[in-house]
Each structure stands twice: as structure tokens, then as C-alpha cells.
Write an enzyme that holds these catalytic residues in place. Structure first.
Site, PDB file in Angstrom:
ATOM      1  N   LYS A 176       0.827  -1.211   0.000  1.00  0.00           N
ATOM      2  CA  LYS A 176       0.000   0.000   0.000  1.00  0.00           C
ATOM      3  C   LYS A 176       0.861   1.261   0.000  1.00  0.00           C
ATOM      4  O   LYS A 176       0.501   2.271  -0.617  1.00  0.00           O
ATOM      5  CB  LYS A 176      -0.950  -0.020   1.193  1.00  0.00           C
ATOM      6  N   GLU A 229      -3.747   6.911   8.415  1.00  0.00           N
ATOM      7  CA  GLU A 229      -4.633   7.707   7.572  1.00  0.00           C
ATOM      8  C   GLU A 229      -5.754   8.294   8.415  1.00  0.00           C
ATOM      9  O   GLU A 229      -6.080   7.784   9.495  1.00  0.00           O
ATOM     10  CB  GLU A 229      -5.287   6.841   6.483  1.00  0.00           C
ATOM     11  N   HIS A 264     -14.593  -6.576   7.502  1.00  0.00           N
ATOM     12  CA  HIS A 264     -13.885  -5.860   6.436  1.00  0.00           C
ATOM     13  C   HIS A 264     -13.771  -6.670   5.146  1.00  0.00           C
ATOM     14  O   HIS A 264     -12.961  -6.356   4.276  1.00  0.00           O
ATOM     15  CB  HIS A 264     -12.477  -5.440   6.890  1.00  0.00           C
ATOM     16  N   ARG A 278      -5.343  -8.710  -9.712  1.00  0.00           N
ATOM     17  CA  ARG A 278      -5.861 -10.038 -10.064  1.00  0.00           C
ATOM     18  C   ARG A 278      -7.322  -9.901 -10.459  1.00  0.00           C
ATOM     19  O   ARG A 278      -7.910  -8.818 -10.388  1.00  0.00           O
ATOM     20  CB  ARG A 278      -5.753 -10.963  -8.857  1.00  0.00           C
TER      21      ARG A 278
END
Length: 490
Positions: A115, A199, A234, A291
Site C-alpha cells: 500500500k 490515515e 472488512h 488479479r
């Protein structure tokens, strides 16, 4: 490309094999010992056993897969999703063995697999980012200062991996140090990389992703969005396309941003760029999945494009056969992931034998599955049984078809997410489109499903009672009716 090996199992392996056969290409399936008689094994032209049940000794054994591929003169390897699909080292090994990896380049996978690396790659293209830092932070004191500058609540996230692992929401400074340690520890155990970053936490986000498709010459298009906000732990359970909240202008802007993300790392093949959207409809780059996605069928249903076929064509060097202007949205599609999980017990895996298994069929209904009646759900792998997909002229029709398909889907022997899917399809928040990623936390409880089922049972009982009373009236009327017919004795 004359022969392709599918390095996966279950419903995704069978789905890929069907497209391979449609294209007139020979196929090879791989399997672990418990999967010896699985549908994907029986469907392929050839099949080889990789080893025992544990994935480390079978589906994650890249060296064995490549050795079998060379032995069987395979031209290409398709990894599906999960297992080795985003393993850049495996993709590199495949290429070095002289076999085509049906997916992006190892370098693109490495960049987007982190990330932090993805953020660094993308930020120069003016793609909107969630406020925060794009470098790993290990020093707790420095991390606290950063969090204070961003403003609480904040989100601590693992740089590697996904699926909600290594992720912690921190509401106040007093909880920060403990949550950072937990996030880093979980990231280390799950991905072998404890790097985390911080974040701003988007309080009520929508999870919206854009499907991209690019050839090796750099021609890149997007195939619109998928709404993936109905999640548990999640992880997605219900997906749809198009989203109920995107305007044409916003759809165009997000599509353009996704294309730029793909171009930033010279991406080719299929890929998905994921965004968070806040309550003001501002969108922020989250990550890129390098993918095929589990939810790819909803995109196929609204565009008419076979994404697996496009992957194979791109892998063998063909250019895209269409431009952005050629792609249009046709109707609406929904997908429910049918997991062997117990929605009455915190969605824990439900292992057992499928004593009854009868999927629905009909106009606008698609079932991608990898099981048949009598098979057992192994504890070693992801508990997904099938992807149940419906398509309608509009969202309301697609929802109605999904309700009917869920009701017609007969599975006994294990608990599944079918009751949860029915709950979602009937909930006002979902039907109105006014929901976010907190849908499960806000609206769902096992008691609500039970109450819903009891209400259905009561309604059915009332209908049955009314029918019985009416039948009795007819029966009594016939019995009391006079007749001149006389019985004759023999």
C-alpha cells in the site's frame, strides 16, 4: 496458447476452465487430495495432484505447480484469485520457466502489493488520497504526533496484505500505542511485514471499486464501478454494479482516476482499483488488486465482456478489441457470496457435508460454484461455496430476482450466508441505497434474521390455513349436494 493450467480450486477454477474450453484451449487442473473428485478436476482435460490438504503443501506450492506445467507442456498459468494470484515471486518464477503468467507483470504486482509503494507510485498523477502519511512509521512517539496532526479518529493500516488484517481504528490518543502494537503484530503474523502507516479515518465510507483492463501496448479502459460496501470483518459479502449513488460525472471521474492508477505502474491484464467515498461523495484511492476479483461476474453481466477471456487474450499479446466509448452499462447486477458460514454465530465457518445442494436457475440468474451434493466443505480453505449473481433491467428487478434465487437455493448440511443475503435484500437501507460499510454493525443481528424468518413462517401458516378452510368449504358443499344417482349392487 494451446494449453493452460489453472492454479486454483473450487468455483473460480471451474469458472476459468469454462472460458478456456470456450476458447478452444486445452486445460489442466490441479488439486489437493481432498479435492480429488471436485467438479473443477473432472471438468478439465487433464488434472494432477499437488499433495496433501494443507495449502502450503498443495495450492501454495509454486515450485510443484511449475514443475507439473513444464512436464505437461503448458503454455500459460492462470492463478485465479487467492493463493498465488498476487505473489510476484511466483509470477517471476513462471516467466523464468518460459511459461506465460496470465496476469500482470511481477513488477506491477510488487508495486501495488504494498500500500505504501502504491501510494508513492500513484500520488504524482493527482489521484485523490485519504489524508495521512505515505511512509511506514515505527516510532510510537512520532506516530502519535502524526495522528494528532491528522486529527482523530485515525486508521492504522498494514502496508502489506488486506482483508482487514493489521487494521485498527483509533478514536483517541490514549488508545493509540496499544492499537499500533496490535496492528503491527497482526501484520507481521499475517503477511511477514509489520510496517504500518496512518490515515484519517473516514467515518461512514462507501467502498467503491473500478474494474480496469489494459493490454501490453498500454491501451487501458475501465468497465465502470462495483459497490462493495456490504461487508463483514472488512470482507465483502454483497456486491453490485452500478452503484446507486454515482452520477455520470462522478463515474467518469472515478474511471479516469482508475485508468491513471493502472498507467502509473505500466499495468496490463485485469485489475481493480479500490476507492473509499465519504458522505460528501469525495473519493480517495485505497489500493489496487492485481488479479481477477471475486465479484467480477457483476461487471461481466452489465457489460457483456468475459474478463477471463480478455485476460488470456492480453497474456498472449493481443490488443484490446474495444475502446472506452464502446463499453456501456446494460441493466443492473448483484452478487451474493454464498459462504459456508453461520450468520447466527458471528459468521464463523460451518464445516460439514452438503447433504442437499440444489442451486437456482432461470433468466437473469448465474451461479458460479465448485461443489455438488454429497461433497464436504474442507476446513483448510476459504469456505466459499458459490457466487450467486442476478441481472435485471434495473436495480429493483435485480434485487427481486436475488430474493427469488436465494429462496430457491437449497443447501443443507452446513450453515450458509443465504439467510443474511435475504436479510440484506429486504432491508430498507439497502433497497433505498442509503448504506455504508457499517451496514452489518448498524443494522444486522441474528435476532433480526430470526424475526424475519418467523414473520415469513407466520404469513405462510396464515395462507395455508386460509387455503385449507376454503378447501373444506368446497369439500362439504360436494358432500351435501343432492343427487339422483343410485348405487347399483353387483
Amino acid at each position: 496458447m494451446q494449453k493452460i493450467l489453472v492454479a486454483n480450486r473450487g468455483e473460480i477454477a471451474l469458472r476459468i476452465l469454462r472460458t478456456i474450453r470456450k476458447m478452444g484451449i486445452r486445460s489442466v487442473a490441479v488439486f489437493s487430495e481432498p479435492d480429488r473428485n471436485a467438479p473443477h478436476v473432472l471438468y478439465a482435460d487433464e488434472a494432477v495432484c499437488l499433495g496433501p490438504a494443507p495449502s502450503t503443501q498443495s495450492y501454495l506450492n509454486g515450485k510443484a505447480i511449475i514443475a507439473f506445467a513444464k512436464q505437461l507442456n503448458v503454455d500459460g498459468i492462470h492463478p485465479g484469485y487467492g493463493f498465488l494470484s498476487e505473489n510476484a515471486a511466483f509470477a517471476q518464477m513462471v516467466e523464468e520457466a518460459g511459461i506465460v503468467f496470465i496476469g500482470p507483470s511481477p513488477e506491477a504486482m510488487r508495486i501495488m502489493g504494498s500500500k505504501l509503494a502504491a501510494k508513492a507510485c500513484v500520488k504524482k498523477y493527482n489521484v485523490p488520497m485519504v489524508p495521512g502519511v505515505d511512509t511506514a512509521i515505527e516510532d510510537v512517539a512520532m506516530a502519535k504526533k502524526t495522528a494528532a496532526a491528522i486529527g482523530y479518529p485515525v486508521l492504522i493500516k498494514a502496508s502489506a496484505g488486506g482483508g482487514g488484517k493489521g487494521m485498527r481504528v483509533v478514536e483517541k490518543e490514549a488508545d493509540f500505542e496499544e492499537q499500533m502494537q496490535r496492528a503491527s503484530s497482526e501484520a507481521t503474523s499475517s503477511f511477514g511485514d509489520g510496517a504500518v502507516f496512518i490515515e484519517k479515518y473516514v467515518a461512514c465510507p462507501r467502498h467503491i471499486e473500478i474494474q480496469v483492463l489494459a493490454d501490453k501496448a498500454g491501451n487501458t479502459v475501465h468497465l465502470f464501478e462495483r459497490e462493495c460496501s456490504i461487508q463483514r470483518r472488512h470482507q465483502k459479502v454483497v456486491e453490485e454494479s452500478p452503484s446507486s449513488i454515482l452520477t455520470p460525472a462522478l463515474r467518469k471521474a472515478m474511471g479516469a482516476a482508475a485508468v491513471m492508477v493502472a498507467k502509473s505502474c505500466n499495468y496490463f491484464s485485469t485489475g481493480t482499483v479500490e476507492f473509499l467515498m465519504d458522505e460528501q461523495l469525495n473519493f480517495y484511492f485505497l489500493e489496487m488488486n492485481t488479479r481477477l476479483q471475486v465479484e467480477h461476474p457483476v461487471t461481466e453481466m452489465i457489460t457483456g465482456i468475459d474478463l477471463v477471456e480478455e485476460q488470456i487474450k492480453i497474456a498472449r499479446g493481443e490488443l484490446l478489441g474495444f475502446s472506452q466509448e464502446d463499453i456501456t452499462i446494460n441493466g443492473h447486477a448483484l452478487e451474493l457470496r454464498v459462504y459456508a458460514e453461520d450468520p447466527f454465530n458471528n459468521f464463523l465457518p460451518s464445516i460439514g457435508t452438503l447433504t442437499t445442494y440444489s442451486p437456482p436457475s432461470g433468466d437473469g440468474i448465474r451461479v458460479d460454484d465448485g461443489y455438488k451434493e454429497g461433497m464436504s466443505i474442507p476446513i483448510y480453505y476459504d469456505p466459499m461455496i458459490a457466487k450467486l449473481v442476478t441481472h435485471g433491467k434495473n436495480r429493483i428487478e435485480a434485487i427481486q430476482k436475488m430474493k427469488e434465487a436465494i429462496a430457491a437455493y437449497k443447501i443443507e448440511g452446513v450453515s450458509t450466508t443465504l439467510p443474511f443475503g435475504s436479510f440484506v435484500m429486504q432491508h430498507d437501507a439497502f433497497v433505498s441505497g442509503k448504506f455504508d460499510t457499517h451496514f452489518v454493525k448498524t443494522f444486522y443481528s441474528p435476532e433480526k434474521i430470526k424475526a424475519q424468518q418467523q414473520a415469513k413462517a407466520r404469513a405462510a401458516a396464515i395462507v395455508a390455513l386460509h387455503y385449507w378452510i376454503e378447501e373444506q368449504k368446497i369439500t362439504r358443499a360436494v358432500e351435501n349436494k343432492s343427487t339422483s344417482w343410485k348405487r347399483r349392487l353387483a
